[in-house]
Design an enzyme around this catalytic site. Structure first.
Site, PDB file in Angstrom:
ATOM      1  N   SER B  18      -5.897  -0.737  -8.902  1.00  0.00           N
ATOM      2  CA  SER B  18      -5.563  -0.810  -7.222  1.00  0.00           C
ATOM      3  C   SER B  18      -6.343  -1.062  -6.555  1.00  0.00           C
ATOM      4  CB  SER B  18      -4.643   0.336  -7.105  1.00  0.00           C
ATOM      5  OG  SER B  18      -4.532   0.822  -5.848  1.00  0.00           O
ATOM      6  N   LYS B  42      -2.579  -3.296  -4.631  1.00  0.00           N
ATOM      7  CA  LYS B  42      -3.190  -2.722  -3.316  1.00  0.00           C
ATOM      8  C   LYS B  42      -2.425  -1.202  -2.888  1.00  0.00           C
ATOM      9  CE  LYS B  42      -5.948  -3.694   0.085  1.00  0.00           C
ATOM     10  NZ  LYS B  42      -7.101  -2.253  -0.219  1.00  0.00           N
ATOM     11  N   LEU B  70      -7.987   1.266   3.234  1.00  0.00           N
ATOM     12  CA  LEU B  70      -6.315   1.079   2.984  1.00  0.00           C
ATOM     13  C   LEU B  70      -5.995   0.084   3.583  1.00  0.00           C
ATOM     14  CD1 LEU B  70      -5.340   5.126   2.105  1.00  0.00           C
ATOM     15  CD2 LEU B  70      -5.992   3.130   0.629  1.00  0.00           C
ATOM     16  N   ASN B  96       0.886   1.730  -6.353  1.00  0.00           N
ATOM     17  CA  ASN B  96       0.190   2.533  -5.549  1.00  0.00           C
ATOM     18  C   ASN B  96       0.169   2.472  -4.184  1.00  0.00           C
ATOM     19  OD1 ASN B  96      -2.223   3.744  -4.300  1.00  0.00           O
ATOM     20  ND2 ASN B  96      -3.407   3.662  -5.846  1.00  0.00           N
ATOM     21  N   CYS B 127      -7.740   8.547  -1.736  1.00  0.00           N
ATOM     22  CA  CYS B 127      -9.115   7.504  -1.466  1.00  0.00           C
ATOM     23  C   CYS B 127      -9.987   8.261  -0.356  1.00  0.00           C
ATOM     24  CB  CYS B 127      -7.967   6.916  -0.735  1.00  0.00           C
ATOM     25  SG  CYS B 127      -9.387   5.413   0.388  1.00  0.00           S
TER      26      CYS B 127
END
Lengths: 258, 309
Positions: B18, B42, B70, B96, B127
């Site tokens: 991802s 993504k 992101l 994801n 993240c």
């Protein structure tokens, strides 16, 4: 867009830290659009890891040869400068959208303003414009005489003015200083160089019609990683963006926030 | 080389990671992405996100730092444009998902798990590049477990929790999310890092810190998968610095049941199909009938040695 192991046929230093490299390969036959770029693997191992985006400076479609000019700035370009004629070069390209050629009628005048390592893509652009019977005027800015290159080649295509910040060659000052002083006439402006230079062009010259070629740190070079995005101008949502690698690197005036 | 994992019926155990493959559009110009075992898309959030200011990447020895933040077009566009595009390919999708609070994750999980080609969810609790959400959910076992439970309750597909290496003991988080109902683990996400420019004397990345990925982090991922796979019974998708078929074999020996290739896609857009082809050859050279034989063999053989003493 393809990835190919090309062969280096020429490689030499042409100015302080500036190298000229020519390679040959099938992918050259796809390079008809000036302003596009290549993503080049500088070594054969994973050190340095990422490819380096380098603009296309000139193309010989008949010989399937492409010339790039690059400045040795970091580990990747220093490694590239050690590559020799006959070595294989892993090239991904041609990438991105280049300068449009059909927005000027025959007999029109294009003003091409380049700064430093932003000068090379203007050479192929200028050649293509001349092929279309468009008058070209070049203003090429460098820090100093030792950094200047390709002046005679640009002179062969049209009127060429060189500016240097220290005055060691040509007009002393920035490219914008020259254009503000001399006020050359033109129908369309094309520019490539440091963002600060292009910002000065937009603010000081405020051209009516212009195309800007941008650069930004890239990851993939093909639009997948979102490393090189730029916010668009006057976007109230704050969410609108363009990818320099795949939507650009060339954008019309007024799209990207400078 | 086929692998059957919860929600993922894979032709081979290779998928792009991802954040390193967008939604597949760019890579589909280079090869038929149906060749892949799966695709991890993504990170998707409920609302569109612009992400962090640039520069967003910096290079390091054997790796890269990124702080994309992101960036994504948001749930609605992913459902209306990106997933239908991917539905044109015969490949399972690991979606994801990310958020800033539990309700965001729940909403995205509920919606995205209904998409026809999404066969599993990858819960991004790791993240390092966003101020809210992301890693804050992934560093406390009880918080990670609660989020896993909440998402599991609404999802129509299995859940893989993507773990952060930026913790003292990754096995604690792994065990907690397994108990909370996770169907699998994805590990590892990037390691928090920083680089400083010598000229400006300032951090190179605008966000100051970024997530380190690439070959530089492979030993960290191998160690963590080696440890975690011995303490959980759910499968692990391994990732971190994979560039070749030998790396895949090493991940399997450590305890992974599938792998995701991340940063290497940026260096070579054809890396995934190249690895798939090479892996097939390597297995045949080593006379391994099925790659699943290798899962965790590094520690399984340790145990058999110690038990025979």
């Amino acid at each position: 867009m393809r990835k190919e192991l090309t062969t280096i046929v020429h490689h030499e230093r042409i100015a302080d830290q500036i190298y000229e490299l020519t390679f040959t390969g099938e992918l050259v036959t796809h390079m008809s659009e000036p302003g596009q770029f290549l993503h080049i693997r500088t070594g054969e191992q994973y050190m340095p890891l990422l490819r380096r985006p380098i603009s296309i400076c000139d193309v010989d479609l008949g010989k399937k040869e492409c010339t790039i000019l690059y400045r040795t700035e970091g580990e990747g370009t220093r490694l590239l400068s050690k590559r020799r004629v006959g070595d294989r070069l892993d090239v991904l390209g041609p990438l991105g959208n280049g300068f449009p050629l059909d927005t000027l009628e025959q007999g029109g005048t294009a003003l091409l303003i380049g700064g430093g390592i932003g000068v090379p893509p203007l050479y192929y652009l200028s050649r293509k414009l001349v092929e279309r019977n468009i008058h070209v005027k070049h203003v090429l800015g460098f820090a100093s005489q030792k950094d200047a290159f390709y002046i005679d080649k640009f002179e062969m295509l049209g009127e060429t003015v060189v500016t240097t910040i220290d005055g060691s060659l040509g007009f002393q000052g920035f490219v914008t200083d020259y254009v503000l002083d001399e006020n050359p006439s033109y129908d369309l402006l094309y520019t490539c160089g440091p963002t600060l230079m292009m910002k000065a062009i937009e603010e000081q010259l405020n051209p009516e019609r212009a195309y800007y070629s941008f650069e930004e740190r890239m990851g993939c070079g093909i639009g997948a990683c979102f490393a090189c995005v730029c916010p668009v101008k006057d976007d109230p949502t704050g969410n609108e963006y363009r990818k320099i690698c795949s939507d650009g690197p060339v954008f019309p005036q007024g799209v990207i926030q400078l | 080389m086929d692998m059957q994992l919860p929600g993922l019926t894979m032709k081979n155990p290779i998928m792009p990671a991802s954040g390193c493959f967008g939604f597949g559009r760019e890579f589909a110009k280079f090869y038929d992405i149906s060749q892949l075992g799966a695709i991890a898309i993504k990170a998707t959030t409920e609302e569109p996100r612009f992400g962090n200011p640039t520069p967003r990447v910096a290079e390091t020895p054997g790796g890269m730092l990124n702080a994309i933040g992101l960036q994504n077009p948001g749930l609605e566009k992913v459902l209306s444009d990106e997933l239908p595009f991917l539905a044109g390919y015969d490949v399972p999708i690991l979606a994801n998902i990310a958020g800033t609070k539990t309700e965001d994750y729940v909403k995205v999980a509920e919606m995205v798990s209904k998409a026809k080609n999404v066969t599993a969810i990858e819960l991004n609790i790791s993240c390092p590049n966003v101020k809210e959400g992301g890693i804050s959910f992934g560093t406390d076992p009880s918080v990670a477990a609660a989020l896993t439970r909440a998402v599991k309750d609404v999802s129509e597909v299995p859940i893989y929790v993507k773990l952060s290496p930026n913790v003292t003991d990754i096995t604690e988080i792994a065990k907690a999310v397994e108990q909370a109902g996770a169907d699998g683990l994805a590990m590892i996400n990037t390691l928090l890092g920083m680089r400083i420019d010598l000229k400006s004397e300032k951090p190179i990345i605008a966000n100051r810190t970024g997530g380190l990925s690439g070959p530089a982090i492979k030993p960290v991922a191998i160690r963590m998968i080696y440890e975690v796979s011995q303490r959980v019974s759910i499968p692990i998708i391994g990732m971190g610095g994979i560039t070749c078929a030998d790396d895949v074999l090493e991940y399997f020996l450590a305890g992974a049941s599938a792998v995701a290739v991340g940063t290497a896609n940026f260096v070579n857009p054809l890396v995934c199909p190249e690895i798939i082809a090479d892996l097939e050859e390597k297995l045949s050279e080593k006379k391994i009938d099925h790659i699943s034989e290798l899962v965790g063999r590094s520690w399984k053989s340790c145990y058999s040695l110690s038990s025979s003493r």
